[in-house]
Enzyme design. Structure first.
Site, PDB file in Angstrom:
ATOM      1  N   LYS A 174      38.972  36.464  38.552  1.00  0.00           N
ATOM      2  CA  LYS A 174      39.709  35.632  37.220  1.00  0.00           C
ATOM      3  C   LYS A 174      39.448  36.857  36.260  1.00  0.00           C
ATOM      4  O   LYS A 174      39.031  36.755  35.394  1.00  0.00           O
ATOM      5  CB  LYS A 174      39.523  33.713  36.804  1.00  0.00           C
ATOM      6  CG  LYS A 174      40.346  33.769  35.376  1.00  0.00           C
ATOM      7  CD  LYS A 174      41.647  33.455  35.097  1.00  0.00           C
ATOM      8  CE  LYS A 174      41.983  33.286  34.275  1.00  0.00           C
ATOM      9  NZ  LYS A 174      41.855  34.055  33.308  1.00  0.00           N
ATOM     10  N   ARG A 193      47.812  39.040  30.838  1.00  0.00           N
ATOM     11  CA  ARG A 193      48.727  38.791  31.702  1.00  0.00           C
ATOM     12  C   ARG A 193      50.319  39.656  31.720  1.00  0.00           C
ATOM     13  O   ARG A 193      50.339  39.405  30.453  1.00  0.00           O
ATOM     14  CB  ARG A 193      49.015  37.283  32.643  1.00  0.00           C
ATOM     15  CG  ARG A 193      49.985  37.281  33.242  1.00  0.00           C
ATOM     16  CD  ARG A 193      49.036  37.156  34.286  1.00  0.00           C
ATOM     17  NE  ARG A 193      49.443  36.553  36.011  1.00  0.00           N
ATOM     18  CZ  ARG A 193      49.971  35.224  36.023  1.00  0.00           C
ATOM     19  NH1 ARG A 193      49.758  33.819  35.454  1.00  0.00           N
ATOM     20  NH2 ARG A 193      50.858  35.054  37.026  1.00  0.00           N
ATOM     21  N   ARG A 252      52.773  37.931  28.936  1.00  0.00           N
ATOM     22  CA  ARG A 252      53.075  36.298  29.245  1.00  0.00           C
ATOM     23  C   ARG A 252      53.568  36.074  28.530  1.00  0.00           C
ATOM     24  O   ARG A 252      54.704  35.121  28.298  1.00  0.00           O
ATOM     25  CB  ARG A 252      51.877  35.529  29.908  1.00  0.00           C
ATOM     26  CG  ARG A 252      51.624  34.156  30.301  1.00  0.00           C
ATOM     27  CD  ARG A 252      50.588  33.614  30.295  1.00  0.00           C
ATOM     28  NE  ARG A 252      50.923  32.013  30.140  1.00  0.00           N
ATOM     29  CZ  ARG A 252      49.841  31.543  30.074  1.00  0.00           C
ATOM     30  NH1 ARG A 252      48.989  31.914  30.432  1.00  0.00           N
ATOM     31  NH2 ARG A 252      49.989  30.327  29.816  1.00  0.00           N
ATOM     32  N   GLU A 281      47.608  41.777  35.775  1.00  0.00           N
ATOM     33  CA  GLU A 281      45.831  41.860  34.076  1.00  0.00           C
ATOM     34  C   GLU A 281      45.998  43.372  34.033  1.00  0.00           C
ATOM     35  O   GLU A 281      46.022  43.859  34.313  1.00  0.00           O
ATOM     36  CB  GLU A 281      45.506  41.148  35.166  1.00  0.00           C
ATOM     37  CG  GLU A 281      44.502  40.418  33.844  1.00  0.00           C
ATOM     38  CD  GLU A 281      44.880  39.147  33.881  1.00  0.00           C
ATOM     39  OE1 GLU A 281      44.465  38.317  32.578  1.00  0.00           O
ATOM     40  OE2 GLU A 281      45.448  38.703  34.059  1.00  0.00           O
ATOM     41  N   LYS A 287      42.386  27.641  39.066  1.00  0.00           N
ATOM     42  CA  LYS A 287      41.878  28.978  38.094  1.00  0.00           C
ATOM     43  C   LYS A 287      40.064  27.610  38.660  1.00  0.00           C
ATOM     44  O   LYS A 287      39.889  26.694  37.979  1.00  0.00           O
ATOM     45  CB  LYS A 287      42.072  29.229  36.806  1.00  0.00           C
ATOM     46  CG  LYS A 287      42.961  28.872  36.371  1.00  0.00           C
ATOM     47  CD  LYS A 287      42.885  29.734  35.049  1.00  0.00           C
ATOM     48  CE  LYS A 287      43.860  28.117  34.508  1.00  0.00           C
ATOM     49  NZ  LYS A 287      44.200  28.893  33.238  1.00  0.00           N
TER      50      LYS A 287
END
Length: 536
Positions: A229, A234, A249, A277, A403
């Site tokens: 993660k 993003r 994002r 990312e 997540k």
């Protein structure tokens, strides 16, 4: 305007997603394209710049209401919201003139910008006298640019689709990027699907749920793909029409902010869309998020900046190949094609997010435990046969993407300042500043406004009002007595803060009535976390 004000009231009165979508769909079905376009713009978070200076707005409102400055200020302090205060103080008005939302915005609101004070004041008064209390409140919010409605863009898209009887997926995708409040733009949301309509728009980002249960409850570990993660931004790279579009994002074009990634992406095949990312990245490893922040907001990038804070795209999904949408294909298939594509590109500025392999959930948990030492936040769990969805969706009783983050860092801190919230919480003290001890002094280190229940907020609000020491405009300093456990995701040194540190994503984890202010943590505890591999 009255119809839109009624919609605002309906949305504000419910927390039901279905009720919100139904209310918006009924509105879109009842109004023309021009009003629908403005409503989509406002509801989806579009912002109108403030058209009348706050000082003039106050002066005209006091004159129209016949109240002195001190009484207006006392009312404002009690209500906590300027637009609502004015709506309450003004004498009885009308029921609206029947004009459309478009007529009110384009014919009465926007023309107030930049006109002489007397002309602006006359326009304000005329509007207030035409509207009832609810209409005035919404009108005032539009004037100040502060109208916030408790709906997200995907809900607005669902409502538009429901009103038009078309697939929500189409509307969601068409609303990506900037939406202009124009009838033609609204009609484009409802049009038949066209082969070339995507242009530079990204796909809706597929979002994951935080996992609450034990990961073993998801079934066999072999059914899941585990990745790190990442703690970055993003983004989607869109390579279409011989151009590169780099979208965050938040639906902002960041192509020019990260020129090295944009340059590398130019070598991707036409008709490619990659999800990943953006990270400050050097020698195959992420740099702290604070370094990535140094790149944000810049307009010009010197060779020195690009060298000191290099950025890469860590890619983890592939949504389009050769102009063909492949989101419905299983993750395993998309992943294999992504690896082949990035390998052929052979550019260190675009790399594939590595898979974390494990033969059991226990082994995966061990890998997760060391995540923070690698500069990541935990793990992502993705079902290997999952399609790439839109938004944060669930299929069946479980989710497709999860997540599995590390527990946050946390310290016990003392509430020292409080400020009123916004929207429905405008009359409550909900925004707090917290401090820890440095010798005999409390040093502020974080602000937080989320994490408490409504009952706990009411309890703290009561304390703030009864224990105010000083007032600094909308902020009150309070007797240092309430202790809370404050959680945060990251920490770094910061010479700009008196405490010498800055924390990321602070929030209130729980009240600590079992602790006195003297028992709160010391600044040394925060400094110790700067190099700690794991949270305490």
């Amino acid at each position: 305007m009255q119809r839109f004000a009624a919609l605002y009231a309906a949305l504000d009165a419910t927390t039901s997603t279905q009720a919100k979508v139904a209310a918006m769909a009924d509105y879109f079905a009842a109004v023309d394209d021009a009003d629908a376009a403005w409503a989509v713009f406002i509801l989806a978070g579009g912002k109108l710049r403030q058209v009348v200076p706050t000082r003039l707005l106050r002066e005209v409102a006091m004159r129209e209401a016949g109240v002195p400055d001190w009484l207006f200020e006392e009312s404002y302090q009690a209500v906590g919201d300027l637009a609502e205060t004015i709506a309450h103080l003004l004498p009885g008005g009308g029921q609206g003139d029947g004009a459309s939302l478009t007529a009110w915005i384009e014919g009465r609101l926007l023309p107030l910008r930049g006109v002489p004070p007397d002309e602006a004041g006359a326009g304000l008064v005329a509007a207030w006298r035409d509207l009832d209390a609810l209409g005035r409140f919404v009108w005032n919010k539009l004037i100040t640019g502060g109208l916030r409605v408790g709906v997200a863009k995907p809900l607005v898209a669902r409502a538009v689709a429901k009103a038009a009887g078309i697939e929500a997926r189409l509307v969601v995708e068409r609303m990506m990027g900037e939406f202009a409040p124009e009838p033609a733009r609204y009609r484009a949301l409802l049009a038949d699907e066209g082969a070339d309509e995507r242009a530079g728009r990204p796909y809706p980002f597929f979002l994951a749920h935080p996992i609450a249960a034990e990961p073993a409850s998801l079934g066999p570990v072999d059914d899941w793909q585990a990745e790190w993660k990442w703690d970055g931004i993003r983004a989607q790279v869109v390579r279409r029409a011989e151009r590169i579009y780099l979208w965050s994002r938040g639906e902002e074009l960041v192509t020019d902010i990260f020129p090295e990634v944009s340059t590398a992406s130019a070598w991707l095949p036409e008709g490619t869309v990659i999800d990943g990312e953006l990270l400050a990245w050097r020698d195959g490893a992420p740099l702290p998020f604070a370094m990535l922040q140094q790149r944000l907001g810049r307009k010009n990038f010197t060779a020195k900046v690009l060298k000191e804070v290099p950025v890469a795209l860590v890619a983890y999904d592939l949504m389009e190949v050769d102009g063909v949408d492949i989101r419905s294909q299983p993750l395993d298939v998309r992943r294999a094609r992504l690896e082949a594509l990035v390998a052929a590109l052979d550019d260190a500025r675009i790399v594939v997010s590595p898979i974390v392999t494990a033969d059991s959930w226990a082994t995966l948990a061990e890998a997760r435990a060391g995540a923070r030492g690698l500069g990541v936040e935990g793990l992502m769990l993705k079902r290997r046969d999952s399609a790439y969805g839109a938004g944060r969706v669930k299929l069946g009783p479980g989710g497709e993407w999860w997540k599995w983050k590390l527990d946050p860092y946390s310290v016990d801190a003392v509430l020292v300042y409080a400020q009123r919230g916004h929207g429905r919480r405008a009359s409550l003290y909900t925004d707090y500043t917290f401090a820890v001890w440095r010798d005999a002094e409390l040093v502020p280190f974080a602000k937080a406004y989320s994490g408490l229940t409504d009952a706990e907020i009411a309890e703290v609000d009561k304390f703030v009002r009864a224990n105010t020491r000083e007032k600094f405009g909308p902020v009150r300093s309070v007797t240092p007595q309430i202790v809370m456990e404050i959680g945060f995701e990251g920490i770094q040194r910061s010479p700009r803060h008196k405490s010498g540190v800055a924390v990321r994503f602070p929030r209130m984890l729980r009240l600590r009535p079992d602790k006195s202010a003297a028992e709160a943590d010391r600044l040394d505890a925060l400094h110790a976390l700067l190099n700690a591999p794991e949270p305490p």
